[in-house]
Scaffold this motif. Structure first.
Motif, PDB file in Angstrom:
ATOM      1  N   MET A   1      -9.369  -6.911 -48.238  1.00 48.74           N
ATOM      2  CA  MET A   1     -10.171  -7.806 -48.048  1.00 48.74           C
ATOM      3  C   MET A   1     -10.989  -8.575 -49.488  1.00 48.74           C
ATOM      4  N   LEU A   2     -11.087  -7.638 -50.506  1.00 47.09           N
ATOM      5  CA  LEU A   2     -11.548  -8.044 -52.067  1.00 47.09           C
ATOM      6  C   LEU A   2     -10.445  -8.744 -52.458  1.00 47.09           C
ATOM      7  N   VAL A   6      -8.043 -13.722 -46.855  1.00 46.67           N
ATOM      8  CA  VAL A   6      -8.680 -13.306 -45.525  1.00 46.67           C
ATOM      9  C   VAL A   6      -7.626 -12.175 -45.002  1.00 46.67           C
ATOM     10  N   ALA A   7      -8.310 -11.233 -44.407  1.00 46.30           N
ATOM     11  CA  ALA A   7      -7.392  -9.976 -43.720  1.00 46.30           C
ATOM     12  C   ALA A   7      -7.241 -10.382 -42.339  1.00 46.30           C
ATOM     13  N   SER A 194      -3.772 -18.106 -48.025  1.00 50.88           N
ATOM     14  CA  SER A 194      -3.590 -17.598 -46.767  1.00 50.88           C
ATOM     15  C   SER A 194      -3.888 -18.686 -45.530  1.00 50.88           C
ATOM     16  N   LEU A 195      -3.766 -19.946 -45.942  1.00 49.42           N
ATOM     17  CA  LEU A 195      -3.587 -21.189 -44.860  1.00 49.42           C
ATOM     18  C   LEU A 195      -2.568 -21.376 -44.268  1.00 49.42           C
ATOM     19  N   ILE A 196      -1.461 -21.061 -44.825  1.00 49.14           N
ATOM     20  CA  ILE A 196      -0.014 -21.123 -44.285  1.00 49.14           C
ATOM     21  C   ILE A 196       0.865 -20.092 -44.754  1.00 49.14           C
ATOM     22  N   ALA A 197       1.851 -20.039 -44.193  1.00 49.55           N
ATOM     23  CA  ALA A 197       2.936 -18.920 -44.471  1.00 49.55           C
ATOM     24  C   ALA A 197       4.191 -19.667 -44.684  1.00 49.55           C
TER      25      ALA A 197
END
Length: 248
Positions: A1-2, A6-7, A194-197
């Motif tokens: 998480m750090l 986002v996890a 981490s909004l899209i892959a």
């Protein structure tokens, strides 16, 4: 998480999943970092509105960040379409697979001599390149696999073209004149957050992108009293690191 924006629970094994869901973890992180922990159905995120602990600020200033925010809003809206207009759903590469793909891109840029040349001998195990859409072997697939809306490269190019036509007066001239380079940088930024892959042929819409649903922007032109007339783009939701949540 750090270390990540986002996890996602979908990326975690059973042991890690229990830790991510535990309230004690969120409490410890908030106490140790001073940041806010957001817990949603899909995962957990640390929100750094100050920008002191983040190497990338999003939303942010500049052509790439502004275009990325506007494209994120369009992608999110497309992902909400129901019925026959709904986007195709595909499984995303796992966090480990995304890391492996990143390592392959780095290795591909290394000089082929010395140890690297030895590692590249023909008797080396071939690299499995199937991770974009499905895990190798159906026997390893978990029932109820998480799937995400898929947008094609052509859709993304068309979306960015419309954004540039509407707001391009506020974009940097070199990027406005090179849409492919601008799109590549925009997608790289969205993927880094981490909004899209990114996958072959397009991108998968990850849950965090819904945060930027409903973002609007306006083009503001400086007054004629200025020595030169300049135009800047202002996104209405860029005053903090979090965009406004949509009203149900």
């Amino acid at each position: 998480m750090l270390e990540n924006p986002v996890a996602y629970y979908a990326d975690a094994d059973s042991e890690l999943l229990g830790q991510l869901r535990a309230p004690a973890l969120a409490e410890d992180l908030e106490r140790l970092t001073g940041l806010t922990v957001e817990r949603r159905a899909e995962g957990v995120a640390l929100v750094d509105t100050s920008g002191k602990l983040s190497d990338i600020r999003f939303p942010g200033g500049g052509t790439v960040a502004q275009a990325a925010l506007l494209l994120a809003a369009r992608i999110s809206a497309a992902a909400q379409r129901p019925g026959r207009h709904a986007l195709e759903l595909l499984p995303a590469p796992t966090a480990a697979e995304r890391l492996a793909a990143r390592a392959l891109r780095i290795d591909a840029a290394l000089p082929t001599r010395g140890l690297v040349a030895e590692l590249a001998e023909p008797d080396q195990e071939p690299v499995n390149e199937e991770s974009a859409y499905e895990a190798p072997g159906d026997e390893g697939r978990v029932p109820g696999e998480t799937r995400y809306p898929f947008v094609t490269d052509s859709w993304l190019r068309g979306g960015l073209k419309e954004i540039t036509a509407e707001y391009g007066a506020g974009f940097a001239t070199d990027l406005r004149g090179d849409p492919d380079r601008l799109l590549g940088q925009v997608l790289d930024l969205l993927a880094a957050m981490s909004l899209i892959a990114r996958v072959d042929g397009g991108a998968l819409v990850l849950p965090l992108l819904a945060r930027y649903r409903g973002v609007t922007a306006r083009v503001k032109t400086r007054t004629a009293a200025q020595p030169t007339s300049q135009t800047a783009l202002f996104a209405d939701d860029t005053v903090t690191d979090t965009a406004k949540e949509p009203t149900p």
